[in-house]
Write a protein that holds these residues in place. Structure first.
Motif, PDB file in Angstrom:
ATOM      1  N   GLN B  68     -20.885  -3.778  -8.005  1.00  0.00           N
ATOM      2  CA  GLN B  68     -21.574  -4.257  -6.806  1.00  0.00           C
ATOM      3  C   GLN B  68     -21.964  -5.723  -6.970  1.00  0.00           C
ATOM      4  N   MET B  69     -22.368  -6.075  -8.182  1.00  0.00           N
ATOM      5  CA  MET B  69     -22.753  -7.470  -8.417  1.00  0.00           C
ATOM      6  C   MET B  69     -21.555  -8.397  -8.348  1.00  0.00           C
ATOM      7  N   PHE B  70     -20.452  -7.976  -8.956  1.00  0.00           N
ATOM      8  CA  PHE B  70     -19.230  -8.782  -8.877  1.00  0.00           C
ATOM      9  C   PHE B  70     -18.822  -8.970  -7.419  1.00  0.00           C
ATOM     10  N   LEU B  71     -18.867  -7.867  -6.659  1.00  0.00           N
ATOM     11  CA  LEU B  71     -18.453  -7.948  -5.259  1.00  0.00           C
ATOM     12  C   LEU B  71     -19.379  -8.864  -4.469  1.00  0.00           C
ATOM     13  N   ALA B  72     -20.687  -8.781  -4.752  1.00  0.00           N
ATOM     14  CA  ALA B  72     -21.629  -9.664  -4.052  1.00  0.00           C
ATOM     15  C   ALA B  72     -21.340 -11.115  -4.422  1.00  0.00           C
ATOM     16  N   PHE B  73     -21.086 -11.327  -5.699  1.00  0.00           N
ATOM     17  CA  PHE B  73     -20.865 -12.684  -6.200  1.00  0.00           C
ATOM     18  C   PHE B  73     -19.602 -13.293  -5.606  1.00  0.00           C
ATOM     19  N   PHE B  74     -18.490 -12.551  -5.687  1.00  0.00           N
ATOM     20  CA  PHE B  74     -17.230 -13.091  -5.195  1.00  0.00           C
ATOM     21  C   PHE B  74     -17.086 -12.891  -3.690  1.00  0.00           C
ATOM     22  N   GLY B  75     -17.744 -11.847  -3.153  1.00  0.00           N
ATOM     23  CA  GLY B  75     -17.661 -11.590  -1.724  1.00  0.00           C
ATOM     24  C   GLY B  75     -18.359 -12.674  -0.922  1.00  0.00           C
ATOM     25  N   LEU B  76     -19.558 -13.067  -1.370  1.00  0.00           N
ATOM     26  CA  LEU B  76     -20.259 -14.149  -0.678  1.00  0.00           C
ATOM     27  C   LEU B  76     -19.460 -15.436  -0.779  1.00  0.00           C
ATOM     28  N   GLY B  77     -18.776 -15.592  -1.915  1.00  0.00           N
ATOM     29  CA  GLY B  77     -17.965 -16.786  -2.105  1.00  0.00           C
ATOM     30  C   GLY B  77     -16.835 -16.908  -1.101  1.00  0.00           C
ATOM     31  N   LEU B  78     -16.414 -15.750  -0.562  1.00  0.00           N
ATOM     32  CA  LEU B  78     -15.309 -15.776   0.396  1.00  0.00           C
ATOM     33  C   LEU B  78     -15.674 -16.552   1.659  1.00  0.00           C
ATOM     34  N   PHE B  79     -16.984 -16.617   1.960  1.00  0.00           N
ATOM     35  CA  PHE B  79     -17.399 -17.334   3.152  1.00  0.00           C
ATOM     36  C   PHE B  79     -17.423 -18.845   2.922  1.00  0.00           C
ATOM     37  N   VAL B  81     -19.103 -20.500   0.796  1.00  0.00           N
ATOM     38  CA  VAL B  81     -20.314 -21.099   0.248  1.00  0.00           C
ATOM     39  C   VAL B  81     -20.316 -20.967  -1.263  1.00  0.00           C
ATOM     40  N   ASP B  82     -20.946 -21.910  -1.922  1.00  0.00           N
ATOM     41  CA  ASP B  82     -21.083 -21.834  -3.360  1.00  0.00           C
ATOM     42  C   ASP B  82     -22.262 -20.908  -3.637  1.00  0.00           C
ATOM     43  N   VAL B  83     -21.989 -19.763  -4.269  1.00  0.00           N
ATOM     44  CA  VAL B  83     -23.038 -18.759  -4.429  1.00  0.00           C
ATOM     45  C   VAL B  83     -23.767 -18.953  -5.740  1.00  0.00           C
ATOM     46  N   PRO B  84     -25.061 -19.199  -5.696  1.00  0.00           N
ATOM     47  CA  PRO B  84     -25.797 -19.227  -6.951  1.00  0.00           C
ATOM     48  C   PRO B  84     -25.938 -17.804  -7.493  1.00  0.00           C
ATOM     49  N   ALA B  85     -25.974 -17.670  -8.819  1.00  0.00           N
ATOM     50  CA  ALA B  85     -26.011 -16.337  -9.431  1.00  0.00           C
ATOM     51  C   ALA B  85     -27.224 -15.546  -8.966  1.00  0.00           C
ATOM     52  N   TRP B  86     -28.379 -16.245  -8.791  1.00  0.00           N
ATOM     53  CA  TRP B  86     -29.594 -15.498  -8.431  1.00  0.00           C
ATOM     54  C   TRP B  86     -29.476 -14.836  -7.075  1.00  0.00           C
ATOM     55  N   LEU B  87     -28.722 -15.491  -6.168  1.00  0.00           N
ATOM     56  CA  LEU B  87     -28.576 -14.943  -4.820  1.00  0.00           C
ATOM     57  C   LEU B  87     -27.730 -13.670  -4.858  1.00  0.00           C
ATOM     58  N   ALA B  88     -26.587 -13.758  -5.529  1.00  0.00           N
ATOM     59  CA  ALA B  88     -25.719 -12.581  -5.639  1.00  0.00           C
ATOM     60  C   ALA B  88     -26.447 -11.459  -6.362  1.00  0.00           C
ATOM     61  N   ALA B  89     -27.142 -11.809  -7.445  1.00  0.00           N
ATOM     62  CA  ALA B  89     -27.861 -10.801  -8.229  1.00  0.00           C
ATOM     63  C   ALA B  89     -28.927 -10.134  -7.382  1.00  0.00           C
ATOM     64  N   GLY B  90     -29.726 -10.966  -6.700  1.00  0.00           N
ATOM     65  CA  GLY B  90     -30.810 -10.425  -5.886  1.00  0.00           C
ATOM     66  C   GLY B  90     -30.271  -9.547  -4.772  1.00  0.00           C
ATOM     67  N   MET B  91     -29.196 -10.002  -4.128  1.00  0.00           N
ATOM     68  CA  MET B  91     -28.659  -9.243  -3.014  1.00  0.00           C
ATOM     69  C   MET B  91     -28.128  -7.887  -3.478  1.00  0.00           C
ATOM     70  N   ALA B  92     -27.345  -7.917  -4.552  1.00  0.00           N
ATOM     71  CA  ALA B  92     -26.787  -6.658  -5.051  1.00  0.00           C
ATOM     72  C   ALA B  92     -27.908  -5.697  -5.451  1.00  0.00           C
ATOM     73  N   LEU B  93     -28.920  -6.221  -6.138  1.00  0.00           N
ATOM     74  CA  LEU B  93     -30.009  -5.344  -6.592  1.00  0.00           C
ATOM     75  C   LEU B  93     -30.802  -4.779  -5.419  1.00  0.00           C
ATOM     76  N   ILE B  94     -31.004  -5.595  -4.376  1.00  0.00           N
ATOM     77  CA  ILE B  94     -31.755  -5.109  -3.211  1.00  0.00           C
ATOM     78  C   ILE B  94     -30.980  -3.993  -2.511  1.00  0.00           C
ATOM     79  N   LEU B  95     -29.668  -4.222  -2.297  1.00  0.00           N
ATOM     80  CA  LEU B  95     -28.857  -3.201  -1.625  1.00  0.00           C
ATOM     81  C   LEU B  95     -28.811  -1.916  -2.450  1.00  0.00           C
ATOM     82  N   TRP B  96     -28.704  -2.103  -3.761  1.00  0.00           N
ATOM     83  CA  TRP B  96     -28.618  -0.950  -4.671  1.00  0.00           C
ATOM     84  C   TRP B  96     -29.930  -0.167  -4.684  1.00  0.00           C
ATOM     85  N   SER B  97     -31.066  -0.883  -4.831  1.00  0.00           N
ATOM     86  CA  SER B  97     -32.365  -0.197  -4.859  1.00  0.00           C
ATOM     87  C   SER B  97     -32.619   0.513  -3.543  1.00  0.00           C
TER      88      SER B  97
END
Lengths: 223, 219
Positions: B68-79, B81-97
């Motif tokens: 999920q984290m990889f997908l958030a990291f590379f998925g956001l990148g598809l748009f 935008v340069d994705v900072p790690a904290w954003l992908a990490a936070g997003m994946a963790l929020i969706l997961w929790s």
């Protein structure tokens, strides 16, 4: 910017994915069986074992349940060699999974054991069964049957958690995905494919656990 | 070569642990808010809505958090935008929790006797009023222990963010190991810090469970 998903790499890298799937399945097969056995032993020790065994087993369970699997893995793979215990990445991954499932399994199985009415234990003893026989036939088997669904979920969780073993270069499914994305630069697609495979594996592992449960507890109806 | 004292190691790890704590809080609170919204959808009488959320939960519970984290990291990148790690990490963790908390809370809401729904409906309460005044206050008591217990999973889940390059306790452990060549000590400390964060949560979850159970029995 428009992005086009491209899965044209899939046929070429299918063998890598398959190899990764096999390693992941192998890890959960070994980890699952040994982990459950360790869990049974620890549950016995915590619920009915001698006092001197209770404290160390309790410490082990609490330590494992309150630290991330990734750190346990790093400690085993990177930390232990400095005190002279060296092992390959596959062994380290297997060991970490057994230790991890052992601790979680312990608490699940212990709940099942403690739900056994005391009278059953006494009844077993009064039929002249030895304490070991009583534990095996009267306490353990019905307990396992009671908590089998929870234990199955835990096995699935450990299987999914095993994706981090790629971090110590164990060549599992996640490792295959990392490899593919580094070759093809199709990161999103590679992880989509492996995520779907994990989802399928989760369903398969759960089915296998259900079948094993049916084989282990044949004459009883499922609780 | 620079010599590192044990204190140097521990100090650096503790500094990094602040990020673990921050990320855990953000994920847990964010996941809780999203989870609450999803809970309403999950127990909605609209079949398709409840089913859709069910699939969402199934998806997040049936795939590795790392994926999920990889997908958030590379998925956001598809748009683009340069994705900072904290954003992908936070997003994946929020969706997961959110997925896990929704499922935990659904169990709690469903354990409230049907009669409570019917009684409040017969008093002319709307669905939101029923939830607000009748169901949630009762479900809350049952929900607290497993929710606190799940927070432990969130703290441990943040360790995976080190893999997509977010510098928190686990990543700091790797960095410090590479500098000191003392993996045994460093990962030992890392494990102990995680333990110090998680154990009080686990313990309070157990204690709360016992306490609230006793209260329940006296009813």
């Amino acid at each position: 910017m428009k992005y086009h998903l491209d899965f044209s790499w899939l046929p070429q890298y299918a063998p890598d994915i398959l190899k990764g799937v096999m390693i992941t399945l192998e890890l959960i097969a070994v980890g699952g069986v040994l982990g459950i056995l360790l869990g049974i032993f620890c549950a016995w020790a915590r619920a009915l074992g001698p006092r001197w065994l209770k404290a160390p087993v309790g410490l082990y369970v609490e330590l494992i349940r309150n630290t991330p699997f990734l750190i346990q893995l790093f400690f085993i793979f990177f930390g232990l060699p400095s005190i002279g215990v060296q092992m390959g990445e596959l062994t380290a991954a297997n060991l970490a999974m057994v230790i991890n499932l052992g601790a979680y399994g312990c608490e699940i199985i212990r709940a099942g054991i403690q739900a056994t009415p005391k009278g059953q234990f006494e009844a077993g003893r009064s039929l002249a069964m030895s304490p070991v026989e009583t534990f095996r036939h009267v306490v353990l088997v019905p307990s396992l049957q009671r908590i089998w669904p929870a234990l199955s979920s835990q096995v699935v969780i450990v299987m999914l958690g095993s994706s981090v073993v790629s971090q110590i270069a164990t060549q599992d499914l996640t490792f295959a995905a990392n490899f593919i994305q580094s070759r093809t630069f199709r990161a999103f697609e590679a992880y989509i494919v492996s995520t779907v495979i994990y989802l399928v594996l989760a369903v398969i592992v759960r089915q296998v656990m259900t079948l094993v449960g049916r084989a282990l507890f044949p004459r009883r109806t499922a609780a | 070569m620079i010599e590192f004292t044990t204190w140097d190691i521990l100090r650096n790890l503790l500094l990094a642990a602040r990020w673990t704590v921050l990320l855990s809080l953000v994920s847990f609170i964010g996941g809780g808010l999203l989870g609450l919204a999803l809970l309403f959808a999950r127990i909605s009488p609209r079949r398709w809505l409840s089913k859709a959320i069910g699939y969402y939960i199934e998806l997040f519970q049936g795939t590795p958090l790392l994926m999920q984290m990889f997908l958030a990291f590379f998925g956001l990148g598809l748009f683009g935008v340069d994705v900072p790690a904290w954003l992908a990490a936070g997003m994946a963790l929020i969706l997961w929790s959110a997925a896990f908390l929704t499922e935990i809370w659904r169990g709690c809401v469903e354990s409230i006797a049907r009669g409570q729904w019917e009684a409040s409906a017969s008093l002319g309460m709307g669905r939101l009023q029923q939830m607000r005044y009748v169901i949630l206050p009762q479900a809350l008591k049952i929900a607290i222990p497993p929710t606190v217990g799940f927070s432990v999973q969130v703290v441990k889940g943040t360790a995976l963010t080190s893999i997509i390059g977010f510098v928190e306790l686990s990543k700091a452990g790797t960095v410090v190991t590479n500098a000191t060549f003392q993996p045994f000590t460093v990962y030992g400390f890392v494990a102990l810090i995680y333990f110090a964060l998680c154990w009080p949560l686990s313990k309070s979850s157990q204690i709360l469970e016992r306490k609230l159970n006793v209260a329940h029995r006296n009813h």
